[in-house]
Design an enzyme around this catalytic site. Structure first.
Site, PDB file in Angstrom:
ATOM      1  N   CYS A 237       2.882  22.349  24.582  1.00 12.16           N
ATOM      2  CA  CYS A 237       2.230  22.528  23.351  1.00 12.16           C
ATOM      3  C   CYS A 237       0.633  23.215  23.838  1.00 12.16           C
ATOM      4  O   CYS A 237       0.796  23.806  24.597  1.00 12.16           O
ATOM      5  CB  CYS A 237       2.094  21.440  22.388  1.00 12.16           C
ATOM      6  SG  CYS A 237       1.125  19.932  23.064  1.00 12.16           S
ATOM      7  N   ARG A 242       1.598  17.054  21.032  1.00 14.22           N
ATOM      8  CA  ARG A 242       2.354  17.342  20.170  1.00 14.22           C
ATOM      9  C   ARG A 242       3.736  17.598  20.843  1.00 14.22           C
ATOM     10  O   ARG A 242       4.770  17.277  20.313  1.00 14.22           O
ATOM     11  CB  ARG A 242       2.123  18.992  19.558  1.00 14.22           C
ATOM     12  CG  ARG A 242       1.180  18.721  18.586  1.00 14.22           C
ATOM     13  CD  ARG A 242       0.395  20.351  18.063  1.00 14.22           C
ATOM     14  NE  ARG A 242      -0.175  20.938  18.728  1.00 14.22           N
ATOM     15  CZ  ARG A 242      -0.606  22.232  18.629  1.00 14.22           C
ATOM     16  NH1 ARG A 242      -0.561  22.608  17.584  1.00 14.22           N
ATOM     17  NH2 ARG A 242      -1.388  22.651  19.655  1.00 14.22           N
TER      18      ARG A 242
END
Lengths: 286, 99
Positions: A237, A242
């Site tokens: 990410c 994430r």
């Protein structure tokens, strides 16, 4: 790994929070969130101060991890339940970290802090007192961590999954839209990476979608079924939090064997000299 | 312009020549609502970002120019969607009123 061994519900936490051997740990991006109120009995890990080397851009090492967990009163046999804000991004990052250093029983609270708050469950500002423990960490398990050279070699060969928002993937934004737009030198994505935003794996309240929904989601993006039908996968990410959430989904919930999180992610890749970059909504070619 | 406030949130330290700001406040029963969750969705309804409202009920996003939806979640299963158009160099101020 499975949903039963990796994930607990808010009801489970309320029933078991006081069990000996269960330790709740809050990990947040907003590191002041804990101070304003947290689950009763939870200790805090600050993802930036506690989990990052203060000088180099890297993790704390094995000895530093041992010192951190010992100081927090966490033992090797404890069941560690992680939760946090931002739909558990940083809690998932910490989960991956605990696994990297070999902790055997670690779980995520499904929905994290948001679900807990939206349920109007109780928070406290009282800090627990836990006696220091003696924690022994394992050598880092690099089968779940990817580095930049491996990522460049994976272009066009492995399943690369970019879990940022479509605008970040295309290069129209450089950072999540709740943060100032400061990030890598260039926008875009790693050529051939599929874009499956982490948010598609979660419901609005932050809980994970069902195994069936998750399987369909990644199949549609070109990843086969776990445990052996999938491809070798690297998730990334912007800074690796994430993608830790997606790593958790693929490796822990759906049982894919070879999934790595590239924690250098776009802030590293998008600043490297000479590597290929794709812009726009299509994956691009290798 | 320096230090000017709109909608109660200061813009100190934000370079509006480069940033596209969407910000505002969530209100329920005439009171600002802390601890609500505001999600920013793009024009395809894709999730882009989420913040919890501050102690004064405020929120802020750094977006890109275009059309967006703000989806607000509050306890007791309350949700509300609001459309907003953002422009670089301007602050899109939104008041989300929950029923």
């Amino acid at each position: 790994m499975s949903r039963e061994s990796a994930l607990v519900t808010a009801d489970w936490v309320q029933e078991h929070a006081d069990d000996p051997g269960v330790v709740l740990v809050e990990v947040d991006e907003d590191t002041t969130a804990y101070d304003k109120g947290h689950l009763a009995g939870a200790v805090k890990i600050d993802w930036r101060q506690d989990l990052q080397d203060p000088v180099r851009r890297d993790f704390i090492d094995q000895q530093q991890f041992e010192a951190l967990l010992s100081q927090r009163g966490i033992g090797n046999d404890d069941t560690v339940v992680l939760y946090g804000g931002n739909n558990n991004w940083f809690a998932a990052y910490a989960y991956w970290y605990f696994k990297l250093y070999g902790h055997s029983d670690v779980r995520l609270l499904d929905g994290g802090r948001k679900k807990w708050e939206l349920d109007s469950r109780e928070l406290t500002d009282e800090r627990p007192v836990r006696e220091a423990a003696t924690y022994v960490a394992q050598q880092p398990d690099l089968s779940i961590r990817a580095f930049r050279d491996e990522v460049v070699d994976a272009i066009g060969t492995r399943f690369l999954v970019d879990v940022r928002s479509p605008d970040e993937y295309a290069g129209r934004l450089l950072a999540p839209a709740h943060l100032p737009q400061e990030s890598a030198q260039r926008g875009g994505h790693i050529p051939t990476a599929a874009n499956v935003p982490w948010s598609k794996a979660a419901n609005d309240d932050g809980t994970f979608r069902s195994d069936e929904e998750l399987t369909r989601l990644y199949e549609a993006a070109g990843l086969g079924r776990g445990t052996d039908g999938g491809k070798d996968t690297i998730a990334y990410c912007r800074i690796g939090e994430r993608s830790a959430h997606t790593w958790f989904v693929l490796h822990e919930l759906l049982g894919h064997d070879n999934v790595k999180n590239y924690d250098g992610s776009w802030t590293e890749y998008g600043s490297l000299v000479g590597v290929p970059i794709a812009v726009g909504d299509e994956p691009g070619s290798g | 312009m320096c230090g000017a406030t709109q909608g109660g949130l200061t813009l100190d330290g934000i370079d509006l020549t480069t940033q596209t700001v969407i910000q505002g406040v969530v209100v329920r029963a005439a009171e600002s609502l802390p601890g609500a969750y505001v999600r920013l969705l793009d024009s395809d309804g894709e999730f882009v970002a989420e913040v919890a409202t501050s102690a004064t009920g405020h929120f802020r996003f750094f977006a890109a120019p275009g059309s967006w939806t703000l989806r607000t979640l509050a306890p007791r299963g309350v949700t509300a969607d609001r459309a907003v158009v953002a422009t670089r160099g301007e602050v899109a101020e939104v008041t989300v009123i929950l029923g």
